[in-house]
Each structure stands twice: as structure tokens, then as C-alpha cells.
Design a protein around this motif. Structure first.
Motif, PDB file in Angstrom:
ATOM      1  N   ALA A 341       0.831  -1.209   0.000  1.00  0.00           N
ATOM      2  CA  ALA A 341       0.000   0.000   0.000  1.00  0.00           C
ATOM      3  C   ALA A 341       0.864   1.257   0.000  1.00  0.00           C
ATOM      4  CB  ALA A 341      -0.933  -0.008   1.211  1.00  0.00           C
ATOM      5  N   LEU A 342       1.949   1.247   0.779  1.00  0.00           N
ATOM      6  CA  LEU A 342       2.846   2.408   0.832  1.00  0.00           C
ATOM      7  C   LEU A 342       3.512   2.634  -0.523  1.00  0.00           C
ATOM      8  CD1 LEU A 342       4.330   4.639   2.355  1.00  0.00           C
ATOM      9  CD2 LEU A 342       5.986   2.912   3.132  1.00  0.00           C
ATOM     10  N   ARG A 343       4.011   1.564  -1.149  1.00  0.00           N
ATOM     11  CA  ARG A 343       4.626   1.702  -2.467  1.00  0.00           C
ATOM     12  C   ARG A 343       3.626   2.266  -3.472  1.00  0.00           C
ATOM     13  NH1 ARG A 343       5.491  -3.444  -3.652  1.00  0.00           N
ATOM     14  NH2 ARG A 343       3.680  -3.574  -5.021  1.00  0.00           N
ATOM     15  N   THR A 344       2.395   1.768  -3.434  1.00  0.00           N
ATOM     16  CA  THR A 344       1.373   2.255  -4.358  1.00  0.00           C
ATOM     17  C   THR A 344       1.048   3.720  -4.090  1.00  0.00           C
ATOM     18  OG1 THR A 344       0.428   0.023  -4.420  1.00  0.00           O
ATOM     19  CG2 THR A 344      -0.931   1.807  -5.267  1.00  0.00           C
ATOM     20  N   ALA A 345       0.975   4.107  -2.814  1.00  0.00           N
ATOM     21  CA  ALA A 345       0.703   5.505  -2.466  1.00  0.00           C
ATOM     22  C   ALA A 345       1.795   6.421  -3.020  1.00  0.00           C
ATOM     23  CB  ALA A 345       0.598   5.658  -0.948  1.00  0.00           C
ATOM     24  N   CYS A 346       3.048   5.998  -2.917  1.00  0.00           N
ATOM     25  CA  CYS A 346       4.158   6.799  -3.454  1.00  0.00           C
ATOM     26  C   CYS A 346       4.023   6.966  -4.962  1.00  0.00           C
ATOM     27  CB  CYS A 346       5.489   6.134  -3.122  1.00  0.00           C
ATOM     28  SG  CYS A 346       5.914   6.144  -1.357  1.00  0.00           S
ATOM     29  N   LEU A 347       3.686   5.884  -5.656  1.00  0.00           N
ATOM     30  CA  LEU A 347       3.538   5.964  -7.104  1.00  0.00           C
ATOM     31  C   LEU A 347       2.339   6.817  -7.490  1.00  0.00           C
ATOM     32  CD1 LEU A 347       4.386   2.282  -8.118  1.00  0.00           C
ATOM     33  CD2 LEU A 347       5.789   4.320  -8.449  1.00  0.00           C
ATOM     34  N   ILE A 348       1.263   6.761  -6.712  1.00  0.00           N
ATOM     35  CA  ILE A 348       0.097   7.608  -6.982  1.00  0.00           C
ATOM     36  C   ILE A 348       0.503   9.078  -6.928  1.00  0.00           C
ATOM     37  CG2 ILE A 348      -2.086   8.411  -5.992  1.00  0.00           C
ATOM     38  CD1 ILE A 348      -2.690   5.484  -5.281  1.00  0.00           C
ATOM     39  N   LEU A 349       1.292   9.466  -5.927  1.00  0.00           N
ATOM     40  CA  LEU A 349       1.739  10.858  -5.838  1.00  0.00           C
ATOM     41  C   LEU A 349       2.648  11.219  -7.001  1.00  0.00           C
ATOM     42  CD1 LEU A 349       2.380  11.519  -2.041  1.00  0.00           C
ATOM     43  CD2 LEU A 349       0.326  11.885  -3.396  1.00  0.00           C
ATOM     44  N   LEU A 350       3.509  10.304  -7.401  1.00  0.00           N
ATOM     45  CA  LEU A 350       4.381  10.576  -8.549  1.00  0.00           C
ATOM     46  C   LEU A 350       3.560  10.836  -9.806  1.00  0.00           C
ATOM     47  CD1 LEU A 350       7.355   8.098  -8.102  1.00  0.00           C
ATOM     48  CD2 LEU A 350       7.554  10.539  -8.547  1.00  0.00           C
ATOM     49  N   PHE A 351       2.568   9.988 -10.058  1.00  0.00           N
ATOM     50  CA  PHE A 351       1.737  10.179 -11.239  1.00  0.00           C
ATOM     51  C   PHE A 351       0.852  11.414 -11.116  1.00  0.00           C
ATOM     52  CE2 PHE A 351       2.469   5.568 -12.083  1.00  0.00           C
ATOM     53  CZ  PHE A 351       2.894   5.691 -13.391  1.00  0.00           C
ATOM     54  N   ALA A 352       0.268  11.621  -9.927  1.00  0.00           N
ATOM     55  CA  ALA A 352      -0.739  12.667  -9.764  1.00  0.00           C
ATOM     56  C   ALA A 352      -0.149  14.065  -9.693  1.00  0.00           C
ATOM     57  CB  ALA A 352      -1.558  12.396  -8.503  1.00  0.00           C
ATOM     58  N   LEU A 353       1.118  14.209  -9.255  1.00  0.00           N
ATOM     59  CA  LEU A 353       1.664  15.538  -8.994  1.00  0.00           C
ATOM     60  C   LEU A 353       2.894  15.885  -9.825  1.00  0.00           C
ATOM     61  CD1 LEU A 353       1.314  15.585  -5.087  1.00  0.00           C
ATOM     62  CD2 LEU A 353      -0.268  16.509  -6.797  1.00  0.00           C
ATOM     63  N   THR A 354       3.225  15.088 -10.829  1.00  0.00           N
ATOM     64  CA  THR A 354       4.376  15.431 -11.673  1.00  0.00           C
ATOM     65  C   THR A 354       4.028  15.607 -13.139  1.00  0.00           C
ATOM     66  OG1 THR A 354       4.976  13.124 -12.125  1.00  0.00           O
ATOM     67  CG2 THR A 354       5.949  14.146 -10.166  1.00  0.00           C
ATOM     68  N   GLY A 355       2.950  14.960 -13.616  1.00  0.00           N
ATOM     69  CA  GLY A 355       2.655  14.997 -15.045  1.00  0.00           C
ATOM     70  C   GLY A 355       3.528  14.057 -15.850  1.00  0.00           C
ATOM     71  N   ILE A 402      10.161  19.618 -12.277  1.00  0.00           N
ATOM     72  CA  ILE A 402      10.161  20.354 -11.014  1.00  0.00           C
ATOM     73  C   ILE A 402       8.858  20.014 -10.306  1.00  0.00           C
ATOM     74  CG2 ILE A 402      10.101  22.627  -9.943  1.00  0.00           C
ATOM     75  CD1 ILE A 402      11.879  23.613 -12.196  1.00  0.00           C
ATOM     76  N   THR A 403       8.964  19.593  -9.063  1.00  0.00           N
ATOM     77  CA  THR A 403       7.779  19.075  -8.385  1.00  0.00           C
ATOM     78  C   THR A 403       7.719  19.583  -6.956  1.00  0.00           C
ATOM     79  OG1 THR A 403       6.560  17.045  -7.925  1.00  0.00           O
ATOM     80  CG2 THR A 403       8.957  16.938  -7.732  1.00  0.00           C
ATOM     81  N   VAL A 404       6.921  18.931  -6.133  1.00  0.00           N
ATOM     82  CA  VAL A 404       6.633  19.424  -4.788  1.00  0.00           C
ATOM     83  C   VAL A 404       7.204  18.474  -3.741  1.00  0.00           C
ATOM     84  CG1 VAL A 404       4.597  20.756  -5.385  1.00  0.00           C
ATOM     85  CG2 VAL A 404       4.372  18.313  -4.975  1.00  0.00           C
ATOM     86  N   GLU A 405       7.234  18.932  -2.494  1.00  0.00           N
ATOM     87  CA  GLU A 405       7.895  18.190  -1.420  1.00  0.00           C
ATOM     88  C   GLU A 405       7.328  16.786  -1.185  1.00  0.00           C
ATOM     89  OE1 GLU A 405       9.145  18.744   3.289  1.00  0.00           O
ATOM     90  OE2 GLU A 405       8.092  20.344   2.215  1.00  0.00           O
ATOM     91  N   PRO A 406       5.985  16.590  -1.200  1.00  0.00           N
ATOM     92  CA  PRO A 406       5.483  15.219  -0.988  1.00  0.00           C
ATOM     93  C   PRO A 406       6.004  14.221  -2.018  1.00  0.00           C
ATOM     94  CG  PRO A 406       3.716  16.797  -0.686  1.00  0.00           C
ATOM     95  CD  PRO A 406       4.876  17.563  -1.229  1.00  0.00           C
ATOM     96  N   VAL A 407       6.204  14.678  -3.260  1.00  0.00           N
ATOM     97  CA  VAL A 407       6.759  13.793  -4.284  1.00  0.00           C
ATOM     98  C   VAL A 407       8.206  13.448  -3.948  1.00  0.00           C
ATOM     99  CG1 VAL A 407       7.393  13.591  -6.714  1.00  0.00           C
ATOM    100  CG2 VAL A 407       5.208  14.618  -6.072  1.00  0.00           C
ATOM    101  N   ALA A 408       8.961  14.428  -3.483  1.00  0.00           N
ATOM    102  CA  ALA A 408      10.354  14.167  -3.086  1.00  0.00           C
ATOM    103  C   ALA A 408      10.405  13.147  -1.953  1.00  0.00           C
ATOM    104  CB  ALA A 408      11.019  15.474  -2.659  1.00  0.00           C
TER     105      ALA A 408
END
Length: 698
Positions: A341-355, A402-408
Motif C-alpha cells: 500500500a505504501l509503495r502504491t501511495a508513493c507511485l500515486i503521488l508521482l503520477f498525480a503531482l508530476t505529469g 520540477i515538483t513538490v515536497e510530498p513527491v520528493a
């Protein structure tokens, strides 16, 4: 037409077809060999070039047996050969999509009783098109997906010289497939956008896992890996009993109980209120297995001790929003599922907040995150460096986002979870896993499945006990399927239509829109900036149509630019004959309004029909820009300002806030002087907007 390039060709029965042991990919640089032709599941290897992109496998076991060989032949030809002179074969990565679209045709032929492609008629193809339109699958319910399936069928004619059995006539008489399927020719992206009712809780839960749950999950992962690597010898019953009782006594003295059986235990148990002996043995530092026949006696020896949920030494931390533990204590069998679930959550943020595109995310490697200064030197930006693959060689080209802190933070967590240089690699596991087992490259199919599992896990295990609530799975009465591509489209739409909406609000990153055009969406190689600009153009067209309809309805407007814009609207209305009782060509109306749309910049209090020569904000700014500067806007003086009736609630809210400042005994004289000027301005605008429709805002 291309399909007529080799009109005289028919299936060549004398052609030498691939042998069962022939590799399925020829002439490509791969770092892992592909499957042989005879296999029913083709694993097409991993690309070279340092990115290690895994190519989605093709599963022919889902194809009816009588069509399986022709499905393999068309796939082999599609990625290795070309019927058109001067045109290269398709990439191996396209094989999965080809077969996904062809599978509907195989099902249709099976239902229709057709047993050879050579026996297919145009009437059969017309029936297939109708069948496809009525098919309930989410992959075939849009004109775009239907067109993809029709193109796949057309390939059975175009590649006929490489097949033993093929369609012998040009399908649909050469009519363009897009026109046949009714695909719109405009530039709007047809990828479904994730509805806000789904995206908001999905992002909230993904953010929660990254910001709050990740510390506990990573700590538990480390603890369970250590337990799993302990020695595997066998002790005597006496040694086991003494060791377990000593450990259990120390545990009780610490105020803890013995871990009871988990609901995920592989051994069916009607009563979970009993000690989990294998888990307890690992916690006590003993081999996981006892001598034959000793388990029941050892369990009986521990039966007098109190039990507890979970059992790991790592305690669950508090949720800062509720000040309660974010979940029940973790058992060793919970950890692999929470890691997933944690790995999937990280990937969701990568897709949702980077384009980023699917391949671009999955090609990220360790060390891809860094920091740099913004263009004005005032802000620190989070930079993701990777590879871009759209319309490029399989090796890709270097790109930055260029992205945001949660993605980092998500990137750092993925680095901790991955055991390879590939950021997104994972171990196949459910409840039990080997910490030293192999890691696999991520694919879109695995991620889409994991996202579905993530939603189910949150809704089942956490939502009922948490204030955030569940993640909806349906929209407008239908099940909504989330895919990697829908995240990119959703972000582009939010940036264009709601620059300070859910995405910016959830990340507390209020300059999201500015960051996007500084490079948030990647370098020009990534192409996301163009998608955002296309969404902006569409948003402006929708806005200008709304303004025109408000003008026709007689709604009041304000601002110095109102006469000019209303005059433009009146001219368009006269030319179209757009009056009550008249039917107007909507496409022609859109074309006539498009000129105004290009200069429209919607704002919270005022819309700007931007003209650099007349914009007061540029004169105040003292320079030239290609867009208005709303922070310097004087909406009651600038000739570009247009305040529609839809802005009335915002102006009333502004007026009430200004009046609150005037009533504040702590306000300074300078604040009061400026606030009085702004209050008079707001009053004039509100009176003007209310003047013709008599409506009021409670």
C-alpha cells in the motif's frame, strides 16, 4: 492508401514462419532475452540503454485456442516486420495493446461461429462494430477505444502476407477508422479525467501514507526482515519451552501480551484467540519451526499468558489529526500488505503531482531527486531527473521535472523499498515473503492492479475507523477504472481550470501554477507543458461560451471593458441570428468566439480580456509579459477588466471581509484609509451587478 501498398499480396503458404523456439523479438537491443514463439505467455524482455524498462508481457492463454496461432503470428509480424516500404516495425511495447484490442475480435468470431479469417466478410465486420458498441467492458465503451479495436482488425488485412490465415479484403472499404468510430477531430484529450469525488480522497489517503504511515511501515518492514533471516535450526522441546517461557515472562513484565493469530494466517483457524506460535518463536529468537508433535504442547504452555493484537516490537504512532493510533498494532502478516500500500501511495503521488508518463515514472532510478533554486533565486525547488520516451527511441532522452515536497518524500520512500537501482522495482509477495527474494520491474498492469488493491485495502482496513472516509469506486452510477494515463490528464486539467484547487490545497503548495510553467511539467522533451496549454485553451473556450450565454440571458456585468466585450457579443449574436426560437450551429458559434477566448484570462474577482497596450497592470509593473498580472489589477479602471454576474458572490465576500477590517479596533490608520477605498470600489461593483436582475446574496 498505405493498406494498398502491397495490394497483390495474400497469405503466403510457402513462407517460413517462426519456429517454436524462435525468439519473439528480433533486431532489438534488450538486456533480457524474450520468450520463444512457442510459449503461450510472451515475456518480451527488458530494453537496453540504462533504463531497464520492462515490456508488458502478452498472455495468449486468454485467446480461444483456434485463434491462438494467428494471434501469435500477427503479434510477431507487428513488432518485427512491416508490410509498408520504408516503414519500421512497431516497438515490442505495443504488442500488449494490440492483443488487448484484438481480444474482442476473437471473442466475437468465437460467438459468431466463424473459424477462419479468410471466411470473414464485410458484413461480419459491420456486426463486430455493433457488437463492440454494446460490449460492457470499460476498454471498449468510448469511440477512441472502439477505433483502436477496429485498427487492430485492419492489421489482420495489412499484415496478411505474414499470416497463414488473413482477411482477404480491405476492411470497411478503406474508410478512415477514426471517422468510422465517430472519434472527434478536435484537439481535446479524450483520456478520462479522474472525477474529483474520487481523486480527492485517493490523494488524501496517498498523502497520509507518505506523510504519516510510512515511518511505522518502514520500521516494521525492517523488523520483519530481521525476523525472517534468523537461523533455521531445530531445538529440543525442553530448549523451546524454556526459551519461550523466559521471553513470554519478559514480555508480560513490559506490559505487553503475546501476539494472537492474524486473520491473514495461511492455516485456517476458527478461533483467532490463541497464540501465534511460529510468530512468537521468531520474536523470541528461536527457529520458526519446532520438533514434530511439539507445537500443541508448547501452545498449551503459553495458554495462560494474555494475548494482544499485532505483536511486533514497533509500536503504531499517533495520527497528528486525531491524536489516536492510525491503525491497530501490526502483525508480521500485515506488513507486506502495508508495504504494498505504501509503495502504491508513493507511485500515486508521482503520477498525480508530476505529469510524468507511465514509462517515465517506471524508468526513474536511485538518486533521481535533487534541489535547485527557482528562476528568481528565492525558492528551493525539488527536481526529478529521468528519461522521456514519447516519440523517441527506446533508450529515451534525459528530462527533468520540477515538483513538490510530498513527491520528493515519496521518492525517498521508494528508494528505501526498492532493492535495485530501479526506483519502482518490487518483490512479489502477499503475507509471507522472502526478504532476499528477487525484485521485479514495475509495469502499468501491475500498478493499475495495485491501485485497485490500494483502494480496497483503505476502504476495508482503515476508512471505517478514520475521519477521512472511504475512496469511492463509482462515478455517475458506473465503476470508474483508474489508469496511469488518467493521472496526467487530471493534473493538466486542474492546473488549467483550478490552479488553487485540490492539488495545490492538498500539497499546501500555493504556487503550483507558477511552478508548472517554470518546469513542473518537465522539460520541453516531456511535452506535458503543451498538454496544460491545450487544457487552458479548452477552458478558455468553455468560459467564453458561458460569458456569451450570460450576455444573451441579459445578466448584468461591470468593469471598464464591459462595453467593448458586450459589443463583440452583440455582433456575434447578430451574425449568427442567435435569438430565441432560432437554431444555431454550435461549431460556428465556437469558431466566432475563439478569437475572444484566446485573450481571456479568468480570475476570482474579474476576467481579463488581455491587451498589452491597454493593460494597467503592465504599466504598474513597468515591463512586458504575455499574460496579465492579477495581483496588480485595478478592476474598476482597467479597460481589459470584465466582471460578469458570476463574480457577484466573490465580490460580496470581499466586501464583508473589508467591512470586518473597518470594524477592527486594532486596525492602523493606513489600513483603514486603504480599506475604505477598496470598500467603496466593492460597493460600486456589487450595486452594478445587482442592478438588473434584482438578485441578492444572503
Amino acid at each position: 492508401m498505405k493498406a494498398q501498398a502491397r495490394e497483390g499480396k495474400t497469405p503466403a503458404q510457402s513462407r517460413k514462419y517462426p519456429a517454436p523456439d524462435a525468439l519473439t523479438v528480433v533486431g532489438r537491443k534488450l538486456i533480457k532475452a524474450p520468450s520463444p514463439f512457442g510459449d503461450d505467455v510472451w515475456r518480451l524482455g527488458i530494453t537496453a540503454g540504462g533504463t531497464g524498462k520492462k515490456i508488458d508481457p502478452v498472455d495468449f492463454t486468454v485467446v480461444p485456442l483456434k485463434w491462438r496461432r494467428v494471434a501469435k503470428l500477427i503479434t510477431y509480424a507487428y513488432i518485427n516486420q512491416s508490410p509498408f516500404p520504408g516503414k519500421k516495425a512497431h516497438r515490442p511495447s505495443t504488442a500488449y495493446a494490440l492483443n488487448r484490442h484484438l481480444r474482442y475480435f476473437w471473442s466475437f468470431l468465437d460467438e459468431s461461429g466463424v473459424d477462419r479469417l479468410a471466411a470473414v466478410t464485410q458484413k461480419n465486420l459491420d456486426s463486430f462494430f455493433l457488437w463492440l458498441q454494446n460490449h460492457p467492458s470499460s476498454y471498449s465503451d468510448s469511440p477512441v477505444q472502439q477505433a483502436n479495436s477496429l485498427r487492430a482488425v485492419k492489421a489482420l488485412y495489412e499484415y496478411r502476407e505474414f499470416l497463414e490465415d488473413a482477411i482477404g479484403f480491405e476492411p470497411w472499404h478503406g474508410k478512415p477508422i477514426a471517422r468510422l468510430a465517430g472519434v472527434s477531430s478536435n484537439n481535446e484529450n479524450k483520456t478520462p479525467r479522474i472525477p474529483e469525488t474520487i481523486s480527492e480522497p485517493l490523494l488524501a489517503w496517498a498523502m497520509f501514507y507518505v506523510e504519516t504511515a510510512s515511518v511505522d511501515i518502514l520500521a516494521c518492514k525492517t523488523e520483519v526482515e530481521s525476523l525472517r533471516r534468523q537461523h533455521t535450526g531445530v531445538f529440543s522441546f525442553k530448549e523451546d519451552r524454556i526459551g519461550l517461557l523466559k521471553w513470554a515472562s519478559r514480555r508480560i513484565n513490559m506490559g505487553r501480551g503475546l501476539p494472537k493469530l492474524s486473520k491473514f494466517t495461511l492455516t485456517p483457524a476458527t478461533d483467532l484467540e490463541q497464540p501465534d506460535l511460529p510468530f512468537i518463536r521468531r520474536l523470541a529468537g528461536l527457529p520458526a519451526r519446532s520438533r514434530a508433535g511439539a507445537s500443541k504442547r508448547l501452545a498449551a504452555a503459553l495458554s495462560s499468558f494474555p494475548l494482544e493484537d499485532g505483536g511486533l516490537e514497533t509500536q503504531v504512532s499517533l495520527d497528528p489529526t486525531t491524536m489516536k493510533p492510525w491503525r491497530t498494532p501490526l502483525h508480521e502478516l500485515d506488513v507486506p500488505l502495508e508495504v504494498k500500500a505504501l509503495r502504491t501511495a508513493c507511485l500515486i503521488l508521482l503520477f498525480a503531482l508530476t505529469g510524468m508518463r507511465t514509462d517515465e515514472v517506471f524508468a526513474l532510478r536511485r538518486g533521481c531527486h535533487s534541489m535547485k533554486k527557482s528562476q528568481d533565486g528565492l525558492l528551493d525547488r525539488h527536481v526529478i531527473r529521468g528519461m522521456s520516451f514519447k516519440s523517441r527511441a527506446a533508450e529515451g532522452e534525459a528530462a527533468t521535472w520540477i515538483t513538490v515536497e510530498p513527491v520528493a518524500k515519496a521518492v525517498k520512500i521508494l528508494e528505501a523499498l526498492s532493492g535495485t537501482q530501479e526506483l519502482c522495482s518490487f518483490q512479489a509477495t502477499r503475507h509471507y515473503w522472502n526478504p532476499d527474494g528477487p525484485f521485479h520491474a514495475m509495469s502499468s498492469g501491475v500498478f493499475n492492479r495495485d491501485t485497485k488493491d490500494f483502494i480496497a485495502w483503505v476502504n476495508t482496513e482503515h476508512a471505517a475507523a478514520d475521519n477521512q472516509g472511504p475512496i469511492p469506486t463509482e462515478y455517475d452510477g458506473r465503476k470508474f477504472v483508474i489508469s496511469t494515463r488518467s493521472f496526467r490528464r487530471t493534473l493538466a486539467w486542474y492546473i488549467a481550470n483550478r490552479p488553487f484547487g485540490i492539488v495545490a490545497g492538498m500539497t499546501q503548495y500555493k504556487h503550483l501554477h507558477v511552478a508548472t510553467f517554470e518546469g513542473y511539467a518537465g522539460t520541453s522533451k516531456s511535452g506535458f507543458k503543451l498538454e496544460v496549454e491545450a487544457e487552458l485553451a479548452l477552458a478558455r473556450e468553455r468560459d467564453i461560451i458561458d460569458r456569451y450565454e450570460s450576455f444573451k440571458a441579459g445578466e448584468s456585468s461591470a468593469g471598464p471593458g464591459v462595453r467593448k466585450i458586450d459589443s463583440e457579443f452583440a455582433n456575434i449574436q447578430r451574425e449568427l441570428g442567435d435569438f430565441p426560437g432560432m437554431i444555431v450551429d454550435e461549431r460556428r458559434r465556437s469558431r466566432m468566439l475563439r478569437g475572444l477566448a484566446r485573450t481571456l484570462y479568468p480570475g476570482l474577482l474579474v476576467d481579463c480580456y488581455f491587451d498589452p497596450a491597454a493593460s494597467l497592470c503592465l504599466k504598474t509593473f513597468g515591463g512586458m509579459t504575455d499574460a496579465p498580472i492579477f495581483s496588480l489589477c485595478d478592476p474598476t479602471s482597467c479597460g481589459c477588466a470584465y466582471i460578469s454576474n458570476s463574480k457577484l458572490p466573490a465580490w460580496v465576500e470581499r466586501q464583508s471581509r473589508l467591512e470586518a477590517i473597518l470594524a477592527d479596533p486594532l486596525a492602523t490608520s493606513n489600513q483603514l484609509t486603504q480599506t475604505r477605498v477598496l470598500t467603496e470600489q466593492s460597493t460600486r461593483v456589487v450595486v452594478r451587478l445587482r442592478s438588473t436582475n434584482g438578485k441578492d446574496i444572503a
